[in-house]
Design an enzyme around this catalytic site. Structure first.
Site, PDB file in Angstrom:
ATOM      1  N   ASN A   9      34.802  22.608  48.979  1.00  0.00           N
ATOM      2  CA  ASN A   9      35.713  22.740  50.124  1.00  0.00           C
ATOM      3  C   ASN A   9      34.909  22.458  51.389  1.00  0.00           C
ATOM      4  O   ASN A   9      34.117  23.301  51.820  1.00  0.00           O
ATOM      5  CB  ASN A   9      36.292  24.161  50.154  1.00  0.00           C
ATOM      6  CG  ASN A   9      37.125  24.407  51.403  1.00  0.00           C
ATOM      7  OD1 ASN A   9      37.515  23.455  52.095  1.00  0.00           O
ATOM      8  ND2 ASN A   9      37.399  25.666  51.696  1.00  0.00           N
ATOM      9  N   LYS A  11      35.951  22.218  54.345  1.00  0.00           N
ATOM     10  CA  LYS A  11      36.542  22.856  55.540  1.00  0.00           C
ATOM     11  C   LYS A  11      36.645  21.831  56.677  1.00  0.00           C
ATOM     12  O   LYS A  11      36.958  20.679  56.446  1.00  0.00           O
ATOM     13  CB  LYS A  11      35.743  24.087  55.949  1.00  0.00           C
ATOM     14  CG  LYS A  11      35.443  25.018  54.779  1.00  0.00           C
ATOM     15  CD  LYS A  11      34.968  26.367  55.231  1.00  0.00           C
ATOM     16  CE  LYS A  11      34.414  27.139  54.039  1.00  0.00           C
ATOM     17  NZ  LYS A  11      34.523  28.556  54.169  1.00  0.00           N
ATOM     18  N   HIS A  96      44.046  29.771  50.889  1.00  0.00           N
ATOM     19  CA  HIS A  96      42.632  30.024  51.188  1.00  0.00           C
ATOM     20  C   HIS A  96      42.537  31.171  52.188  1.00  0.00           C
ATOM     21  O   HIS A  96      43.392  31.315  53.068  1.00  0.00           O
ATOM     22  CB  HIS A  96      41.981  28.754  51.750  1.00  0.00           C
ATOM     23  CG  HIS A  96      40.493  28.891  51.871  1.00  0.00           C
ATOM     24  ND1 HIS A  96      39.903  29.480  52.954  1.00  0.00           N
ATOM     25  CD2 HIS A  96      39.489  28.543  51.025  1.00  0.00           C
ATOM     26  CE1 HIS A  96      38.583  29.484  52.775  1.00  0.00           C
ATOM     27  NE2 HIS A  96      38.315  28.921  51.613  1.00  0.00           N
ATOM     28  N   GLU A  98      40.905  31.599  54.775  1.00  0.00           N
ATOM     29  CA  GLU A  98      40.960  31.215  56.206  1.00  0.00           C
ATOM     30  C   GLU A  98      42.396  30.896  56.630  1.00  0.00           C
ATOM     31  O   GLU A  98      42.780  31.134  57.777  1.00  0.00           O
ATOM     32  CB  GLU A  98      39.992  30.045  56.458  1.00  0.00           C
ATOM     33  CG  GLU A  98      38.546  30.547  56.427  1.00  0.00           C
ATOM     34  CD  GLU A  98      37.539  29.574  55.870  1.00  0.00           C
ATOM     35  OE1 GLU A  98      37.798  28.355  55.861  1.00  0.00           O
ATOM     36  OE2 GLU A  98      36.469  30.031  55.420  1.00  0.00           O
ATOM     37  N   GLU A 168      38.449  34.439  45.428  1.00  0.00           N
ATOM     38  CA  GLU A 168      37.505  34.363  46.537  1.00  0.00           C
ATOM     39  C   GLU A 168      37.579  35.646  47.368  1.00  0.00           C
ATOM     40  O   GLU A 168      38.447  35.763  48.260  1.00  0.00           O
ATOM     41  CB  GLU A 168      37.840  33.176  47.429  1.00  0.00           C
ATOM     42  CG  GLU A 168      37.735  31.846  46.741  1.00  0.00           C
ATOM     43  CD  GLU A 168      37.426  30.743  47.744  1.00  0.00           C
ATOM     44  OE1 GLU A 168      36.383  30.105  47.605  1.00  0.00           O
ATOM     45  OE2 GLU A 168      38.219  30.546  48.679  1.00  0.00           O
ATOM     46  N   GLY A 174      31.418  32.612  53.162  1.00  0.00           N
ATOM     47  CA  GLY A 174      30.600  32.210  54.305  1.00  0.00           C
ATOM     48  C   GLY A 174      29.703  33.309  54.838  1.00  0.00           C
ATOM     49  O   GLY A 174      29.167  33.209  55.932  1.00  0.00           O
ATOM     50  N   SER A 213      30.196  32.259  48.889  1.00  0.00           N
ATOM     51  CA  SER A 213      28.735  32.168  49.011  1.00  0.00           C
ATOM     52  C   SER A 213      28.035  31.764  47.713  1.00  0.00           C
ATOM     53  O   SER A 213      26.936  32.232  47.411  1.00  0.00           O
ATOM     54  CB  SER A 213      28.156  33.469  49.561  1.00  0.00           C
ATOM     55  OG  SER A 213      28.628  33.680  50.883  1.00  0.00           O
TER      56      SER A 213
HETATM   57  C1  PEP Z   1      35.308  28.535  50.590  1.00  0.00           C
HETATM   58  O1  PEP Z   1      35.474  28.034  51.690  1.00  0.00           O
HETATM   59  O2  PEP Z   1      36.202  28.486  49.763  1.00  0.00           O
HETATM   60  C2  PEP Z   1      34.035  29.206  50.311  1.00  0.00           C
HETATM   61  C3  PEP Z   1      33.894  29.837  49.185  1.00  0.00           C
HETATM   62  O3  PEP Z   1      33.067  29.135  51.288  1.00  0.00           O
HETATM   63  P1  PEP Z   1      31.499  29.543  51.125  1.00  0.00           P
HETATM   64  O4  PEP Z   1      31.020  28.916  49.841  1.00  0.00           O
HETATM   65  O5  PEP Z   1      30.842  28.950  52.326  1.00  0.00           O
HETATM   66  O6  PEP Z   1      31.440  31.019  51.060  1.00  0.00           O
END
Ligand code: PEP
Length: 249
Positions: A9, A11, A96, A98, A168, A174, A213
């Site tokens: 992803n 972003k 997601h 976000e 997630e 992040g 992460s």
């Molecule tokens: C994501 O954006 O779905 C995600 C898991 O981000 P990160 O790996 O940066 O935590």
């Protein structure tokens, strides 16, 4: 050996020229691996670059990070599932964290987007996850199951069997904090049970990815967990060499 899905992803990163350089490096160094699918979720403006790069490769696929639930109309700034499909996307991230927590997307909106994706022939990857507050209150399973049920409420069981789910935890995205394999195992098992309750035995084949992460040091432990069928990766998917290391794990 179980099948694994590795999803990047990007972003709000990777302009078309960056995406082109990334895909050139990636496709020249990555050869197809049995039982592995690699998915890219670029920003919409770079979708065409990734679509072109994966065209000759059955093991690489692409999608968009968001859609509107209507098929077309006066929704300035939005992209429908049908538009994304016509531009070459095959997948879409829905729900997601976000979208939920920065843009206030509700469970209901997520469900409408999943239904729109299914109508247009896009495979939704439904993202679910609890906040730290919810985890500390012991609500993790209730939250992720509520989010999953709401997301698939408008679908027939047969359609639910064809989508993907990503667990997630919001506090892990992040932040550098990752769920332990034990935490992931508990949530993935609950999601699997729910998918089987909705779709029957077909629910065993629905990929459930872990995200939050993930990096090259923790990916092996996470994908060894039962019912973790791959990873959804943000930050660590932005650099082609780093992503290659994760996908080869
Ligand atoms: C994501 O954006 O779905 C995600 C898991 O981000 P990160 O790996 O940066 O935590």
């Amino acid at each position: 050996m179980k099948s694994l899905v590795f999803a990047a992803n990007w972003k709000m990163n990777q302009a078309p020229a960056d995406a082109e350089a990334f895909m050139r490096t990636f496709t020249s160094q990555y050869s197809r691996q049995q039982q592995k699918r690699v998915l890219f979720f670029p920003p919409a403006v770079s979708l065409h670059v990734v679509v072109a790069a994966v065209r000759q490769r059955g093991d690489l696929e692409t999608g968009v990070q968001n859609i509107h639930w209507e098929d077309k109309g006066a929704f300035t700034g939005e992209i429908s599932a049908t538009l994304a499909r016509a531009a070459g996307a095959r997948h879409v991230l829905v729900g997601h964290s976000e979208r939920r927590h920065v843009f206030g997307e509700s469970d209901e909106a997520t469900g409408k987007k999943v239904a729109a994706a299914a109508r247009a022939g896009l495979t939704p990857m439904i993202c679910v996850g609890e906040t730290l507050e919810e985890r500390e209150a012991g609500e993790t399973l209730a939250v992720v199951l509520r989010q999953l049920r709401a997301a698939v409420a408008g679908l027939e069981a047969a359609a639910v069997a064809t989508l993907m789910v990503a667990y997630e935890p919001v506090w892990a995205i992040g932040t550098g904090m990752t769920a332990t394999p034990q935490d992931a195992a508990e949530v993935h098992a609950a999601l699997r049970k729910e998918l089987i309750a909705i779709t029957g035995e077909r629910g065993r084949a629905v990929p459930i990815l872990y995200g939050g992460s993930v990096n090259r040091s923790n990916v092996d432990a996470l994908v060894s967990v039962e019912d973790v069928d791959g990873v959804l990766v943000g930050g660590a998917s932005l650099d082609a060499e780093g992503w290659l290391a994760i996908v080869r794990s």
